[in-house]
Design a protein around this motif. Structure first.
Motif, PDB file in Angstrom:
ATOM      1  N   ILE A 184       0.839  -1.078  -0.128  1.00 31.51           N
ATOM      2  CA  ILE A 184      -0.177   0.110  -0.032  1.00 31.51           C
ATOM      3  C   ILE A 184       1.051   1.235   0.102  1.00 31.51           C
ATOM      4  O   ILE A 184       0.597   2.186  -0.902  1.00 31.51           O
ATOM      5  N   ASN A 185       1.767   1.284   0.824  1.00 32.40           N
ATOM      6  CA  ASN A 185       2.675   2.505   0.980  1.00 32.40           C
ATOM      7  C   ASN A 185       3.635   2.554  -0.211  1.00 32.40           C
ATOM      8  O   ASN A 185       3.678   3.664  -0.797  1.00 32.40           O
TER       9      ASN A 185
ATOM     10  N   VAL B 299      -5.398   3.342  -6.714  1.00 28.25           N
ATOM     11  CA  VAL B 299      -4.103   3.617  -6.806  1.00 28.25           C
ATOM     12  C   VAL B 299      -3.214   2.448  -6.671  1.00 28.25           C
ATOM     13  O   VAL B 299      -2.486   2.042  -7.637  1.00 28.25           O
ATOM     14  N   LEU B 300      -3.630   1.454  -5.676  1.00 28.27           N
ATOM     15  CA  LEU B 300      -2.967   0.100  -5.380  1.00 28.27           C
ATOM     16  C   LEU B 300      -3.183  -0.575  -6.951  1.00 28.27           C
ATOM     17  O   LEU B 300      -2.240  -1.216  -7.427  1.00 28.27           O
ATOM     18  N   ILE B 301      -4.102  -0.506  -7.327  1.00 25.37           N
ATOM     19  CA  ILE B 301      -4.463  -1.442  -8.661  1.00 25.37           C
ATOM     20  C   ILE B 301      -3.644  -0.832  -9.881  1.00 25.37           C
ATOM     21  O   ILE B 301      -2.992  -1.598 -10.712  1.00 25.37           O
TER      22      ILE B 301
ATOM     23  N   SER C 222      -2.512   1.743   6.905  1.00 33.74           N
ATOM     24  CA  SER C 222      -2.576   0.843   8.100  1.00 33.74           C
ATOM     25  C   SER C 222      -3.023  -0.630   7.356  1.00 33.74           C
ATOM     26  O   SER C 222      -3.379  -0.899   6.369  1.00 33.74           O
ATOM     27  N   ALA C 223      -3.071  -1.545   8.287  1.00 31.32           N
ATOM     28  CA  ALA C 223      -3.432  -3.018   8.201  1.00 31.32           C
ATOM     29  C   ALA C 223      -4.798  -3.144   8.680  1.00 31.32           C
ATOM     30  O   ALA C 223      -5.001  -3.021   9.929  1.00 31.32           O
ATOM     31  N   PHE C 224      -5.687  -3.282   7.594  1.00 31.57           N
ATOM     32  CA  PHE C 224      -7.196  -3.115   8.081  1.00 31.57           C
ATOM     33  C   PHE C 224      -7.707  -4.395   8.680  1.00 31.57           C
ATOM     34  O   PHE C 224      -8.629  -4.378   9.517  1.00 31.57           O
ATOM     35  N   LYS C 225      -7.442  -5.594   7.888  1.00 31.64           N
ATOM     36  CA  LYS C 225      -7.974  -6.693   8.407  1.00 31.64           C
ATOM     37  C   LYS C 225      -7.037  -7.446   9.315  1.00 31.64           C
ATOM     38  O   LYS C 225      -6.157  -8.296   8.992  1.00 31.64           O
ATOM     39  N   THR C 226      -7.357  -7.277  10.561  1.00 32.12           N
ATOM     40  CA  THR C 226      -6.641  -7.714  11.741  1.00 32.12           C
ATOM     41  C   THR C 226      -7.208  -8.328  12.901  1.00 32.12           C
ATOM     42  O   THR C 226      -7.065  -7.719  14.053  1.00 32.12           O
TER      43      THR C 226
ATOM     44  N   GLN D   6     -10.126  -8.922  -6.416  1.00 33.47           N
ATOM     45  CA  GLN D   6     -10.553  -9.350  -5.180  1.00 33.47           C
ATOM     46  C   GLN D   6      -9.420  -9.198  -3.970  1.00 33.47           C
ATOM     47  O   GLN D   6      -9.578  -8.841  -3.254  1.00 33.47           O
ATOM     48  N   HIS D   7      -8.257  -9.573  -4.639  1.00 30.71           N
ATOM     49  CA  HIS D   7      -7.197  -9.559  -3.671  1.00 30.71           C
ATOM     50  C   HIS D   7      -6.642  -8.091  -3.578  1.00 30.71           C
ATOM     51  O   HIS D   7      -6.486  -7.687  -2.321  1.00 30.71           O
ATOM     52  N   THR D   8      -6.946  -6.992  -4.324  1.00 24.65           N
ATOM     53  CA  THR D   8      -6.767  -5.785  -4.059  1.00 24.65           C
ATOM     54  C   THR D   8      -7.778  -5.149  -2.792  1.00 24.65           C
ATOM     55  O   THR D   8      -7.504  -4.510  -1.983  1.00 24.65           O
TER      56      THR D   8
END
Length: 647
Positions: free
Chosen positions: A386-387, A574-576, A413-417, A437-439
């Motif tokens: 992400i960064n 942006v990630l995609i 941030s790590a969202f899924k924790t 799906q992964h993004t």
């Protein structure tokens, strides 16, 4: 109506909250069936609860349009070009298709309803076969600047309240008319979280003040009872500021409210987490004597409020009210408590297949697996990507601007924790092909990209606040110590890449989760450096982040004027774009940050080696060979695995 004889009746109020587009028991991030989420399963509880009583009503408390890939895709024009869906639904949103079938009586909006703009929200509401209400959002006008002081509020975006006329069967079988007032509120912070969509279009008033204004008018308009749909959470009474985000406690003190459905925080009330809290009676399920319920998230629970009504002298009153929760999944036993409603499953089948086809679209490849199991305690490729993407994007946008001379760093941030979402709420993505799906599994919020201009000193304070995620570790204690603070939302733990630093967990936290200064002499952030040199307090940097952080967190925007980049592009997009541009990514963690027990010169701290534990998914055991500092310790009663971490 014969008022000489006492008339009593039972009224059951049912409520859902924070459904977040969970139509059925399917996890689009893990791409698998599950039994612990989904309105199609909550529906079975609704049917059961209705059969048990003569009189019942059903409400929703908001946050239904966003929260998974289906919600994001439904907000795009591409979804509405799917002939199979349009022919079957006449442009009604998938979640409203199910809610219409369940015959909801009324609903309010949550903060995430505004993530995609007002036009889309209005389009969705038009497809609902039940009314919406909200009392603290109104159209922006020339008078809006004085709305907070005015005794007369401007026109509300939605009806400020509803008066629903119903027939009620009393305990003797006689039928009477009753008028149920319904009012809803939402956190004023939507103006910061979705500023790009809302600025100049609406204004938002404090939830408590708006409610105080409208309740007497509802009574004057004929409301026999008043039900509050409060899309807001509970915090202790020390948070009494105007425009509070979590205001259930002061709302419960307003005279005239007979029942409260609340949410937003994804918690369970009545539940043990609220034991000992101010105003709370867990046995009755009340707050300051008002029956209240918060029904979790994703349809995990149904909220039920049972009111014992009495009619005398032409007035209905509540003699007693109790609340309860019913779950679709027994977490302790690990079993489903209900079967899904087949009619709702059939209705959801078409949008379900549409989104499955969409999310399997490839975007690139990764040479390593990505997972969030321990992203809160060590640098991880899951956040690194992400960064990397945010810095890559900002460098292009800010090139040849007046900010091009400033160094660019990135916060993510790590969202899924796990946390309040449970032990399955973690990401694991195999090395190889990456899809949409992964993004979404990496970045599952509809945030848009922003950048702020900060000094080194301000970045340090931002990191100090983020470090409030950790509990204070005592190196002299020999018993196990849990590292993560249960009341600190993990999505507020920002990792700032482009700088290096350590977090000393043997120092007490400097700030609380709410940003209050706790220990003015505490400094957990150590050895903060940029390109190998100590970060100077006065040096300036550009920090790439998202609009939620840039507009709602004082540490990221101290005076409200630090945003230098605000683009209508989602961070996920942006990630995609980054992955597609790279084609094959190698997102290995650069280990720019780490946890420490103190300075290496402090022999007492180093030699103590306290036993520190963190919760994570039981599935995380499969990656322990890559992290020798971690060892599996056992399971807790909530389905989490406990791991020891050596610092």
């Amino acid at each position: 109506m014969n008022t000489k004889q006492p008339i009593t009746a039972q009224l059951r109020l049912l409520g859902t909250t924070d459904l977040h587009v969970s139509l059925t028991g399917y996890d689009y991030y893990r791409n698998e069936e599950t039994v612990d989420i989904g309105l199609s399963r909550t529906a079975t509880l609704i049917h059961q609860a209705r059969k048990e009583v003569k009189n019942h009503m059903l409400f929703d408390n908001g946050d239904i349009l966003q929260g998974n890939p289906l919600g994001d895709y439904a907000a795009s024009s591409l979804f509405w070009q799917q002939d199979s869906y349009i022919e079957a639904t006449d442009k009604v949103h998938p979640i409203h298709q199910l809610m219409n079938t369940l015959s909801y009586d009324a609903a309010t909006v949550g903060n995430h309803e505004f993530n995609y703009g007002l036009d889309y929200l209005q389009q969705c509401i038009e497809g609902a076969q039940f009314p919406y209400t909200n009392a603290n959002i109104y159209h922006a006008s020339k008078d809006s600047a004085t709305a907070q002081e005015s005794d007369k509020l401007p026109d509300t975006l939605l009806p400020s309240y509803l008066i629903l006329e119903r027939q009620i069967v009393d305990d003797h079988g006689d039928i009477h008319n009753i008028h149920i007032g319904v009012i809803g509120v939402v956190p004023p912070q939507i103006m910061q979280w979705d500023k790009a969509h809302l600025e100049g279009e609406i204004t938002v008033q404090d939830m408590v003040r708006a409610t105080q204004y409208w309740i007497p008018q509802m009574r004057t308009a004929g409301a026999d009872l008043i039900v509050m749909l409060a899309h807001t959470g509970y915090v202790d009474s020390d948070d009494t500021t105007v425009l509070s985000e979590n205001a259930v406690l002061p709302l419960s003190e307003i005279e005239g409210i007979d029942a409260i459905f609340f949410g937003h925080a994804h918690k369970l009330f009545p539940g043990n987490e609220f034991a000992g809290k101010q105003g709370v009676d867990l046995e009755q399920g009340t707050i300051n004597g008002v029956p209240a319920v918060e029904a979790g998230v994703w349809g995990s629970h149904l909220g039920i409020i049972d009111l014992q009504l009495h009619y005398k002298n032409d007035v209905w009153s509540v003699e007693q009210g109790v609340s309860q929760l019913r779950a679709i999944y027994d977490r302790e036993q690990g079993v489903s408590t209900v079967e899904p409603d087949l009619e709702l499953e059939q209705i959801a089948a078409i949008p379900h297949q549409i989104i499955l086809d969409h999310i399997h679209t490839p975007v690139g490849e990764s040479t390593i697996p990505l997972y969030s199991y321990f992203a809160l305690v060590m640098d991880s490729a899951y956040v690194q990507i992400i960064n990397n993407a945010q810095i890559w994007y900002a460098q292009q946008v800010l090139a040849d601007t007046l900010y091009s001379h400033l160094p660019i760093v990135s916060a993510a941030s790590a969202f899924k924790t796990g946390g309040r979402y449970g032990p399955q709420y973690y990401a694991y993505i195999e090395a190889g092909k990456m899809t949409l799906q992964h993004t979404s599994d990496i970045y599952n919020y509809a945030n848009t990209l922003c950048a702020v201009r900060l000094t080194g000193a301000e970045i340090r304070e931002w990191l100090e606040w983020s470090a409030g995620l950790y509990q204070h570790i005592d190196p002299q204690v020999t018993e196990e110590q849990s590292l993560l603070h249960p009341d600190f939302p993990s999505f507020n733990f920002d990792i700032i890449d482009g700088m290096t630093y350590q977090i000393n967990v043997c120092q007490p936290p400097r700030y609380s989760a709410a940003g209050q200064l706790l220990n003015k002499d505490a400094h957990r952030i150590e050895q903060l450096r940029y390109e190998g040199k100590d970060v100077e307090d006065h040096a300036e940097y550009i920090v790439v982040t998202n609009q939620y952080r840039a507009y709602s967190t004082p540490f990221a925007n101290p005076d409200g004027n630090r945003v230098i980049l605000d683009v209508p592009v989602e961070n996920r997009e942006v990630l995609i774009q980054y992955i597609r541009a790279q084609k094959v990514i190698h997102p290995e963690a650069d280990h720019n940050w780490s946890l420490t027990l103190g300075s290496s010169s402090d022999k007492e701290l180093v030699l103590s080696k306290p036993i520190i534990t963190v919760p994570s998914s039981p599935d995380a055991q499969k990656i322990l060979s890559a992290h020798p500092q971690l060892t599996y310790s056992g399971m807790n009663g909530e389905g989490f695995a406990i791991y020891r971490i050596e610092l």
